[in-house]
Design an enzyme around this catalytic site. Structure first.
Site, PDB file in Angstrom:
ATOM      1  N   GLY A  18      62.957  28.061  34.426  1.00  0.00           N
ATOM      2  CA  GLY A  18      63.525  27.088  33.496  1.00  0.00           C
ATOM      3  C   GLY A  18      63.365  25.652  33.920  1.00  0.00           C
ATOM      4  N   LYS A  78      63.954  33.539  46.570  1.00  0.00           N
ATOM      5  CA  LYS A  78      62.595  33.412  46.022  1.00  0.00           C
ATOM      6  C   LYS A  78      61.638  34.375  46.725  1.00  0.00           C
ATOM      7  CE  LYS A  78      62.505  28.617  44.317  1.00  0.00           C
ATOM      8  NZ  LYS A  78      63.894  28.208  44.521  1.00  0.00           N
TER       9      LYS A  78
END
Length: 263
Positions: free
Chosen positions: A21, A225
């Site tokens: 996003g 991540k």
């Protein structure tokens, strides 16, 4: 730091690029230039995207509460309507428009289109209207790729009876990549890959990453991540990259060569 590089023999190759996003709202000319270079090198590219910041703004605007549990946005009936309208009605067409303006022929898709992402509830009691993908319409994706059209897939799934479901962006990316036999998955983030002792790493393996986490070289927001990247790699994708919006970053490959070291 390196741009994506192939790890497989030359065939009809596909890459899935997952845009988070935050990166969606700051794509620059280098992204589109490198994107075109990959196409010219013979890659079919599929984009998947979320839209967290835009969804959060709309939820706040409409005074709808939303929490995150185990990395998944708990989504009630009001929230799923906002997720659907924001991703499909705002974020997706905006991204497609940027690609087309840059000379990249693209088309926006979501789980409803051609039964692209057939889904079921992940755990309705715990997460509400959050989905898990049961099948991907690879034929639709392949037809578009064969005609040099980039599919741009919003992370909205659909049940058999037409209920929209919010699906985690990394989940959509990995499921699509697995279904189409992608050569690699690129996770576009706001950092240029994995940095060890001030140096961005060109390549890494799961063993090295786990060692770097244990030694404290990888910490904070980079831990989820890399853990997400390792999970995708474990699921069967030949390689994963954590890259910036210029598609430059760290290539993560299976631990067949442990002679890699920080550079």
């Amino acid at each position: 730091m390196t741009m994506f590089k192939s790890t497989l023999p030359t065939v009809r190759r596909k890459i899935v690029i997952k845009l988070g996003g935050s990166t969606l709202e700051g794509l620059n000319k280098a992204f589109f230039s490198n994107f075109k270079n990959l196409q010219q090198d013979g890659y079919d590219i599929i984009i998947t995207h979320g839209g967290g910041p835009a969804i959060n703004r709309e939820l706040e605007k409409q005074h709808v509460s939303s929490t995150v549990l185990n990395g998944i946005r708990v989504t009630n009936g009001d929230a799923v309507n906002i997720v659907q309208s924001t991703l499909i009605g705002t974020v997706n067409p905006s991204l497609v428009g940027e690609l087309n303006e840059a000379g990249i022929l693209a088309i926006g898709l979501n789980g409803f289109d051609g039964q692209l992402l057939q889904s079921d509830f992940l755990d309705q009691e715990t997460y509400g209207y959050v989905g898990k993908i049961t099948s991907v319409n690879t034929q639709l994706i392949n037809i578009l790729c064969e005609n040099h059209i980039v599919p741009v897939i919003a992370c909205v799934g659909a049940t058999g009876d037409g209920q929209a479901l919010n699906i985690n962006g990394d989940t959509v990316a990995s499921e699509v990549a697995l279904a189409i036999g992608a050569e690699s998955l690129l996770l576009v983030t706001d950092v240029s890959g994995i940095r060890i002792d001030g140096e961005y790493q060109e390549e890494a393996t799961p063993s090295l990453i786990n060692q770097w986490i244990e030694d404290g070289h990888i910490y904070g927001g980079m831990i989820p991540k890399v853990q997400g990247a390792l999970q995708v790699l474990k699921s069967g994708i030949p390689s994963v990259q954590i890259v910036n919006d210029q598609l430059m970053g760290t290539l993560i490959v299976p631990s067949y060569n442990e002679n890699l070291a920080p550079r």
